[in-house]
Design a protein around this motif. Structure first.
Motif, mmCIF file in Angstrom:
data_model
loop_
_atom_site.group_PDB
_atom_site.id
_atom_site.type_symbol
_atom_site.label_atom_id
_atom_site.label_comp_id
_atom_site.label_asym_id
_atom_site.label_seq_id
_atom_site.Cartn_x
_atom_site.Cartn_y
_atom_site.Cartn_z
ATOM 1 N N LEU A 123 -30.222 -33.473 37.370
ATOM 2 C CA LEU A 123 -29.600 -32.595 38.363
ATOM 3 C C LEU A 123 -29.562 -33.270 39.727
ATOM 4 C CD1 LEU A 123 -28.518 -29.863 39.334
ATOM 5 C CD2 LEU A 123 -30.904 -29.106 39.565
ATOM 6 N N HIS A 124 -30.639 -33.945 40.098
ATOM 7 C CA HIS A 124 -30.687 -34.640 41.380
ATOM 8 C C HIS A 124 -29.582 -35.704 41.457
ATOM 9 C CE1 HIS A 124 -32.220 -37.570 44.362
ATOM 10 N NE2 HIS A 124 -32.787 -36.523 44.936
ATOM 11 N N ILE A 163 -26.024 -34.267 41.952
ATOM 12 C CA ILE A 163 -25.663 -33.781 43.293
ATOM 13 C C ILE A 163 -24.788 -34.804 44.001
ATOM 14 C CG2 ILE A 163 -26.597 -33.154 45.557
ATOM 15 C CD1 ILE A 163 -28.993 -31.951 44.142
ATOM 16 N N PHE A 179 -21.412 -34.505 42.683
ATOM 17 C CA PHE A 179 -20.798 -33.288 43.203
ATOM 18 C C PHE A 179 -20.233 -33.520 44.600
ATOM 19 C CE2 PHE A 179 -21.264 -29.209 45.470
ATOM 20 C CZ PHE A 179 -20.371 -28.441 44.725
ATOM 21 N N VAL A 180 -20.989 -34.285 45.421
ATOM 22 C CA VAL A 180 -20.509 -34.588 46.776
ATOM 23 C C VAL A 180 -19.198 -35.367 46.720
ATOM 24 C CG1 VAL A 180 -21.017 -35.905 48.872
ATOM 25 C CG2 VAL A 180 -22.793 -34.498 47.827
ATOM 26 N N GLY A 196 -25.727 -41.775 41.350
ATOM 27 C CA GLY A 196 -25.273 -40.480 40.855
ATOM 28 C C GLY A 196 -23.871 -40.536 40.300
ATOM 29 N N GLU A 204 -34.537 -34.850 52.502
ATOM 30 C CA GLU A 204 -34.473 -35.651 51.284
ATOM 31 C C GLU A 204 -35.845 -35.765 50.616
ATOM 32 O OE1 GLU A 204 -31.847 -37.119 49.622
ATOM 33 O OE2 GLU A 204 -30.692 -35.817 50.936
ATOM 34 N N GLN A 224 -36.480 -32.496 48.746
ATOM 35 C CA GLN A 224 -35.643 -32.428 47.549
ATOM 36 C C GLN A 224 -36.120 -33.406 46.486
ATOM 37 O OE1 GLN A 224 -31.099 -33.537 46.677
ATOM 38 N NE2 GLN A 224 -31.356 -32.121 48.380
#
Length: 384
Positions: A10-11, A14, A17-18, A95, A50, A53
């Protein structure tokens, strides 16, 4: 199947996703989100965000795991800011790669399943010609891409966790500060342990000596005096214990509550009450001694007299306390018994040596011509 495997995935997603949001806005100028992340990394609070997170999603034990090696603190130096910028860029790149591998790997598994069912997959990674038939044996290949995706997810998760520890970990200054804080805590714990050893040990030794002497004397008058000494010593020990407990509760004790050499008469009186002949000589103005020297001097004298009762019994003791202009000298000398009256091998002498050393003084103790002699000297230069 660990939870942290999927939180790390998931990390990484992200970052994908950005980039996906930017591609939804514009399919060109991909350098823009990279530059924006670089600017954000220069903001001190970004390292804090950060770090939180990363601890939450990358550490096996969550954000409360202080041993994860990931710092939760704003950037304090330009080096910290640079490491944060590098972290954001690597996180975005890794990512993106993870997202591409996951999506395309799963698409290959789906295409193989479609082929095994006799259908024709749409355009994708396999890019098969239209009308290419299937075969049941395609079903045997379906788990391979999915397993490869899972293996890549585990590996990339380990890689991003490693990068987080290196780039979001404590700086040299933060490691030094943490080491100094830990050293201070250890010194405080040692000081509290010495305080308990000296005050409570002295009171218990005196109480045991008085109780044994009262039972052996068989005199009501002596027993009454012994009980009075035990009561007074116990009250003083309770005061010391309460003060130490205040320290343990991180509360500030009232100033002036720790005994000083000005209270040495109380120690000498308790020794005499235990039946030991005391030859005491106190010279100099004890009230003018610096606070740390006077307090530590009292504890050194207290432990020395306690050791006399514990190991030699109520023997003759000579005490010399000299407060000069430039130093404080303490000397306790007592007869050596034929056989010791108490157990040895404790940490008393080591604690006395540490007390003297902390103030830049010297300490010695040992047999001297049939007697036990203890000396401590503390310089006063720079302590006033």
């Amino acid at each position: 199947m660990r939870r942290v495997t999927w939180t790390r995935w998931l990390h990484l997603f992200i970052g994908t996703f950005v980039l996906g949001i930017w591609l939804f806005i514009s399919t060109s100028h991909l350098y823009v989100p990279v530059l924006l992340l670089g600017v954000l990394g220069l903001v001190p609070a970004m390292r804090l965000v950060e770090g939180l997170q990363a601890r939450l999603l990358l550490s096996p034990h969550g954000y409360r795991d202080a041993s994860s090696g990931i710092t939760v603190a704003p950037s304090r130096t330009w080096r910290d800011r640079g490491r944060t910028v590098l972290w954001l860029e690597l996180r975005l790149g890794l990512g993106l790669v993870t997202g591409l591998v996951a999506v395309n790997g799963l698409k290959v598994s789906v295409d193989l399943a479609v082929l095994a069912a006799g259908g024709s997959p749409g355009p994708g990674v396999l890019d098969l010609p239209a009308g290419s038939g299937g075969g049941w044996w395609y079903a045997l290949l379906v788990p391979i891409p999915a397993a490869g995706v899972l293996a890549f997810v585990v590996g990339s998760g380990e890689l991003i966790a490693f990068l987080a520890r290196r780039l979001l970990g404590p700086s040299v200054q933060e490691r030094i500060a943490a080491l100094e804080e830990r050293t201070e805590r250890l010194l405080e714990r040692n000081r509290i342990a010495r305080e308990l050893h000296d005050s409570i040990g002295h009171a218990l030794t005196l109480a045991v000596m008085q109780a044994g002497a009262a039972r052996a004397a068989g005199s009501a008058e002596f027993t009454e005096r012994a009980l009075a000494v035990v009561e007074e010593t116990g009250r003083a020990a309770l005061e010391d214990l309460e003060r130490v407990l205040l320290l343990l509760r991180e509360a500030s004790p009232p100033p002036g509550t720790r005994p000083t050499l000005a209270d040495a008469d109380r120690l000498l009186a308790s020794l005499r009450a235990a039946g030991a002949p005391v030859d005491a000589e106190v010279t100099g103005a004890l009230s003018r001694l610096p606070g740390p020297v006077s307090r530590e001097g009292y504890r050194i004298l207290q432990e020395a007299l306690t050791n006399v009762l514990r190991h030699a019994g109520p023997v003759a003791v000579r005490v010399r306390v000299r407060a000069c202009a430039d130093r404080l000298d303490l000397e306790v000398c007592n007869e050596l018994p034929g056989s010791p009256t108490g157990p040895g091998g404790g940490s008393g002498l080591r604690g006395l040596r540490e007390r003297a050393a902390l103030l830049g003084g010297e300490f010695s103790a040992g047999p001297d011509g049939g007697r036990w002699r203890l000396r401590a000297g503390i310089p006063l230069d720079g302590l006033r």
